[in-house]
Design a protein around this motif. Structure first.
Motif, mmCIF file in Angstrom:
data_model
loop_
_atom_site.group_PDB
_atom_site.id
_atom_site.type_symbol
_atom_site.label_atom_id
_atom_site.label_comp_id
_atom_site.label_asym_id
_atom_site.label_seq_id
_atom_site.Cartn_x
_atom_site.Cartn_y
_atom_site.Cartn_z
ATOM 1 N N ARG A 153 -17.842 1.138 13.827
ATOM 2 C CA ARG A 153 -17.255 2.252 14.597
ATOM 3 C C ARG A 153 -17.979 2.404 15.932
ATOM 4 N NH1 ARG A 153 -18.578 7.480 15.422
ATOM 5 N NH2 ARG A 153 -16.897 8.977 15.800
ATOM 6 N N ALA A 154 -19.295 2.347 15.924
ATOM 7 C CA ALA A 154 -20.067 2.483 17.161
ATOM 8 C C ALA A 154 -19.702 1.376 18.143
ATOM 9 C CB ALA A 154 -21.563 2.462 16.850
ATOM 10 N N GLY A 155 -19.522 0.156 17.640
ATOM 11 C CA GLY A 155 -19.133 -0.940 18.510
ATOM 12 C C GLY A 155 -17.758 -0.733 19.109
ATOM 13 N N ALA A 156 -16.825 -0.208 18.300
ATOM 14 C CA ALA A 156 -15.472 0.061 18.799
ATOM 15 C C ALA A 156 -15.487 1.147 19.865
ATOM 16 C CB ALA A 156 -14.563 0.467 17.638
ATOM 17 N N TYR A 157 -16.353 2.124 19.688
ATOM 18 C CA TYR A 157 -16.460 3.197 20.681
ATOM 19 C C TYR A 157 -17.102 2.692 21.973
ATOM 20 C CZ TYR A 157 -14.671 7.449 18.532
ATOM 21 O OH TYR A 157 -13.836 8.419 18.041
ATOM 22 N N ARG A 158 -18.066 1.791 21.863
ATOM 23 C CA ARG A 158 -18.668 1.223 23.076
ATOM 24 C C ARG A 158 -17.615 0.464 23.883
ATOM 25 N NH1 ARG A 158 -23.035 0.049 19.702
ATOM 26 N NH2 ARG A 158 -22.260 -2.086 19.383
ATOM 27 N N THR A 159 -16.797 -0.299 23.171
ATOM 28 C CA THR A 159 -15.736 -1.045 23.849
ATOM 29 C C THR A 159 -14.726 -0.094 24.484
ATOM 30 O OG1 THR A 159 -15.978 -2.856 22.259
ATOM 31 C CG2 THR A 159 -13.944 -2.793 23.541
ATOM 32 N N ALA A 160 -14.436 0.988 23.779
ATOM 33 C CA ALA A 160 -13.496 1.976 24.323
ATOM 34 C C ALA A 160 -14.060 2.607 25.594
ATOM 35 C CB ALA A 160 -13.205 3.059 23.282
ATOM 36 N N ARG A 161 -15.335 2.965 25.565
ATOM 37 C CA ARG A 161 -15.947 3.571 26.763
ATOM 38 C C ARG A 161 -15.956 2.580 27.922
ATOM 39 N NH1 ARG A 161 -19.091 7.497 28.939
ATOM 40 N NH2 ARG A 161 -19.013 8.820 27.091
ATOM 41 N N GLU A 162 -16.322 1.346 27.650
ATOM 42 C CA GLU A 162 -16.336 0.333 28.716
ATOM 43 C C GLU A 162 -14.951 0.170 29.326
ATOM 44 O OE1 GLU A 162 -17.784 -3.056 26.650
ATOM 45 O OE2 GLU A 162 -19.870 -2.328 26.553
ATOM 46 N N THR A 163 -13.928 0.213 28.487
ATOM 47 C CA THR A 163 -12.551 0.056 28.973
ATOM 48 C C THR A 163 -12.138 1.245 29.821
ATOM 49 O OG1 THR A 163 -11.977 -1.235 27.005
ATOM 50 C CG2 THR A 163 -10.151 -0.266 28.255
ATOM 51 N N ILE A 164 -12.494 2.434 29.373
ATOM 52 C CA ILE A 164 -12.140 3.650 30.116
ATOM 53 C C ILE A 164 -12.830 3.676 31.473
ATOM 54 C CG2 ILE A 164 -12.437 6.166 30.146
ATOM 55 C CD1 ILE A 164 -10.162 5.059 28.333
ATOM 56 N N GLU A 165 -14.057 3.186 31.524
ATOM 57 C CA GLU A 165 -14.843 3.285 32.749
ATOM 58 C C GLU A 165 -14.626 2.114 33.715
ATOM 59 O OE1 GLU A 165 -16.166 5.904 33.511
ATOM 60 O OE2 GLU A 165 -16.526 6.968 31.626
ATOM 61 N N GLU A 166 -14.007 1.043 33.259
ATOM 62 C CA GLU A 166 -13.874 -0.108 34.135
ATOM 63 C C GLU A 166 -12.910 0.176 35.281
ATOM 64 O OE1 GLU A 166 -12.654 -3.198 31.516
ATOM 65 O OE2 GLU A 166 -10.522 -2.758 31.715
ATOM 66 N N ALA A 167 -13.129 -0.527 36.373
ATOM 67 C CA ALA A 167 -12.332 -0.297 37.582
ATOM 68 C C ALA A 167 -10.851 -0.569 37.351
ATOM 69 C CB ALA A 167 -12.860 -1.177 38.709
ATOM 70 N N GLY A 168 -10.542 -1.489 36.451
ATOM 71 C CA GLY A 168 -9.151 -1.828 36.192
ATOM 72 C C GLY A 168 -8.334 -0.676 35.648
ATOM 73 N N THR A 169 -8.987 0.195 34.878
ATOM 74 C CA THR A 169 -8.267 1.350 34.324
ATOM 75 C C THR A 169 -7.926 2.348 35.417
ATOM 76 O OG1 THR A 169 -9.330 1.082 32.167
ATOM 77 C CG2 THR A 169 -8.408 3.256 32.671
ATOM 78 N N ALA A 170 -8.884 2.625 36.288
ATOM 79 C CA ALA A 170 -8.609 3.522 37.418
ATOM 80 C C ALA A 170 -7.538 2.935 38.324
ATOM 81 C CB ALA A 170 -9.894 3.779 38.200
ATOM 82 N N ALA A 171 -7.585 1.614 38.509
ATOM 83 C CA ALA A 171 -6.586 0.951 39.354
ATOM 84 C C ALA A 171 -5.199 1.059 38.740
ATOM 85 C CB ALA A 171 -6.967 -0.513 39.550
ATOM 86 N N PHE A 172 -5.116 0.902 37.423
ATOM 87 C CA PHE A 172 -3.838 1.038 36.720
ATOM 88 C C PHE A 172 -3.250 2.432 36.908
ATOM 89 C CE2 PHE A 172 -2.978 3.114 32.490
ATOM 90 C CZ PHE A 172 -1.594 2.939 32.486
ATOM 91 N N LEU A 173 -4.082 3.449 36.741
ATOM 92 C CA LEU A 173 -3.616 4.830 36.889
ATOM 93 C C LEU A 173 -3.165 5.106 38.321
ATOM 94 C CD1 LEU A 173 -6.387 6.596 34.774
ATOM 95 C CD2 LEU A 173 -4.007 6.227 34.102
ATOM 96 N N GLY A 174 -3.980 4.682 39.288
ATOM 97 C CA GLY A 174 -3.627 4.908 40.688
ATOM 98 C C GLY A 174 -2.364 4.176 41.091
ATOM 99 N N ALA A 175 -2.242 2.921 40.639
ATOM 100 C CA ALA A 175 -1.072 2.117 41.006
ATOM 101 C C ALA A 175 0.208 2.705 40.426
ATOM 102 C CB ALA A 175 -1.255 0.684 40.531
ATOM 103 N N PHE A 176 0.136 3.191 39.180
ATOM 104 C CA PHE A 176 1.368 3.711 38.585
ATOM 105 C C PHE A 176 1.706 5.089 39.141
ATOM 106 C CE2 PHE A 176 4.086 4.953 34.820
ATOM 107 C CZ PHE A 176 5.131 4.120 35.210
ATOM 108 N N ARG A 177 0.705 5.871 39.477
ATOM 109 C CA ARG A 177 0.980 7.148 40.156
ATOM 110 C C ARG A 177 1.711 6.872 41.471
ATOM 111 N NH1 ARG A 177 0.639 11.851 37.182
ATOM 112 N NH2 ARG A 177 -1.362 12.031 36.096
ATOM 113 N N LYS A 178 1.252 5.878 42.183
ATOM 114 C CA LYS A 178 1.874 5.522 43.464
ATOM 115 C C LYS A 178 3.308 5.037 43.241
ATOM 116 C CE LYS A 178 0.887 2.719 47.617
ATOM 117 N NZ LYS A 178 2.060 1.828 47.674
ATOM 118 N N ALA A 179 3.499 4.230 42.207
ATOM 119 C CA ALA A 179 4.843 3.722 41.910
ATOM 120 C C ALA A 179 5.799 4.856 41.558
ATOM 121 C CB ALA A 179 4.773 2.727 40.755
#
Length: 327
Positions: A153-179
């Motif tokens: 579980r701890a490993g899955a949460y670490r991966t989840a946090r890394e995914t949430i914090e990575e630049a690609g996630t912010a880029a996805f949100l910004g790009a779709f807001r723009k779209a």
């Protein structure tokens, strides 16, 4: 967080100082999806803009909660927000199309999958606490199982946090807001007509309902995989009903969504047992000391799953009686 402070009394007052509790801001709590508010004059494209935006709002509202406390409910709500977004993009596929929509749907699925793995360990832990834990108590093998569970579980949460914090996630949100703001897609001619949202909604909901009825036929005899497919169909139908409920009589729409949610949850409980077996496979591969408890837990869940047949028969009957609120 509360903090106790002292406040002085007027000079000469013999009583001890007042004790005052200073209350800070409330603890962060996970946010559920807000209702989608549509107008009868909205076009199908207008409705899509509102539905897409609401789903993104739901996901983003839970980001700071997860960052603050990494609560299981915040993971669940972020995942739900992304599932609603994917369902919405699929629902409007016949009206709107384009690379921005497909890219958003793909990225949402990827992030939701990572969150889903963390969520699976949380649900598994809840299932253990609600059932086998009472019988296994402090058995050494069960303690080993819990240790292995927490490690995974701890490993899955670490991966989840890394995914949430990575630049690609912010880029996805910004790009779709723009779209969404620019309506960066190709819309079918009738999707832009004023008032077309209601007609589009009725057609879409009818299609979703037919799919649910088809997949529920003979449900008690279906395989676990087929029941899972029905659960997904129920989920999409419920999301669709929630997206469009403001265009129709509210009480009927809410009753329809609530009935679907109840059936979805019932089927979900048995799907969770199938998922638990896969998670136990991961635990068995990590810890031989947990094998005895793992076997007991598998048997416990297999016995509990027998109730699925009776539940399936009831669900099929309820679905057949569930009247559309959009006709």
């Amino acid at each position: 967080m509360a903090r106790e402070i002292q406040s002085s009394r007027p000079e000469g007052d013999p009583r001890p100082p007042l004790r005052v509790v200073e209350v800070g801001p409330p603890a962060a709590t996970a946010k559920k999806a807000k209702p989608v508010s549509l107008l009868s004059t909205d076009s199908a494209e207008d409705a899509a803009v509102c539905v897409f935006s609401t789903a993104l709002d739901h996901f983003e509202a839970n980001l700071p909660v997860f960052r603050a406390i990494e609560s299981p409910e915040s993971v669940h709500q972020m995942r739900v927000g992304l599932r609603r977004l994917r369902a919405a993009i699929g629902l409007f596929r016949n009206a709107l199309s384009g690379p921005a929509l497909e890219a958003a749907r793909a990225r949402a699925r990827e992030i939701a999958g990572i969150l889903g793995h963390a969520r699976n360990w949380d649900v598994f832990q809840e299932m253990l606490e609600a059932g086998p834990a009472r019988a296994l108590g402090d058995a050494p093998s069960y303690c080993s199982l819990l240790d292995a569970l927490e490690f995974k579980r701890a490993g899955a949460y670490r991966t989840a946090r890394e995914t949430i914090e990575e630049a690609g996630t912010a880029a996805f949100l910004g790009a779709f807001r723009k779209a969404i703001a620019e309506r960066d897609w190709t819309a079918a001619p009738d999707a832009t007509e004023e008032g077309s949202a209601s007609e589009f909604a009725a057609a879409a909901l009818t299609k979703l309902r037919k799919r649910v009825l088809k997949k529920s036929k003979g449900l008690a005899r279906r395989t676990p995989e087929e029941r899972h497919e029905l659960r997904i169909a129920l989920k999409k139908a419920r999301y669709g009903a929630e997206f469009f409920e403001s265009l129709f009589p509210q009480a009927d729409a809410e009753a329809f969504s609530a009935a679907l949610a109840k059936m979805q949850d019932g089927l979900g409980a048995f799907n969770d047992m199938e998922t638990a077996n896969a998670l136990l496979d991961e635990i068995d591969a990590r810890s031989e000391a947990a094998l005895k408890a793992s076997g007991f837990v598998r048997g416990w869940f297999a016995h509990a799953a027998q109730a699925g047949v009776a539940h399936a028969k009831k669900s099929e009957k309820r679905l057949r009686k569930l009247e559309p609120f959009w006709e």
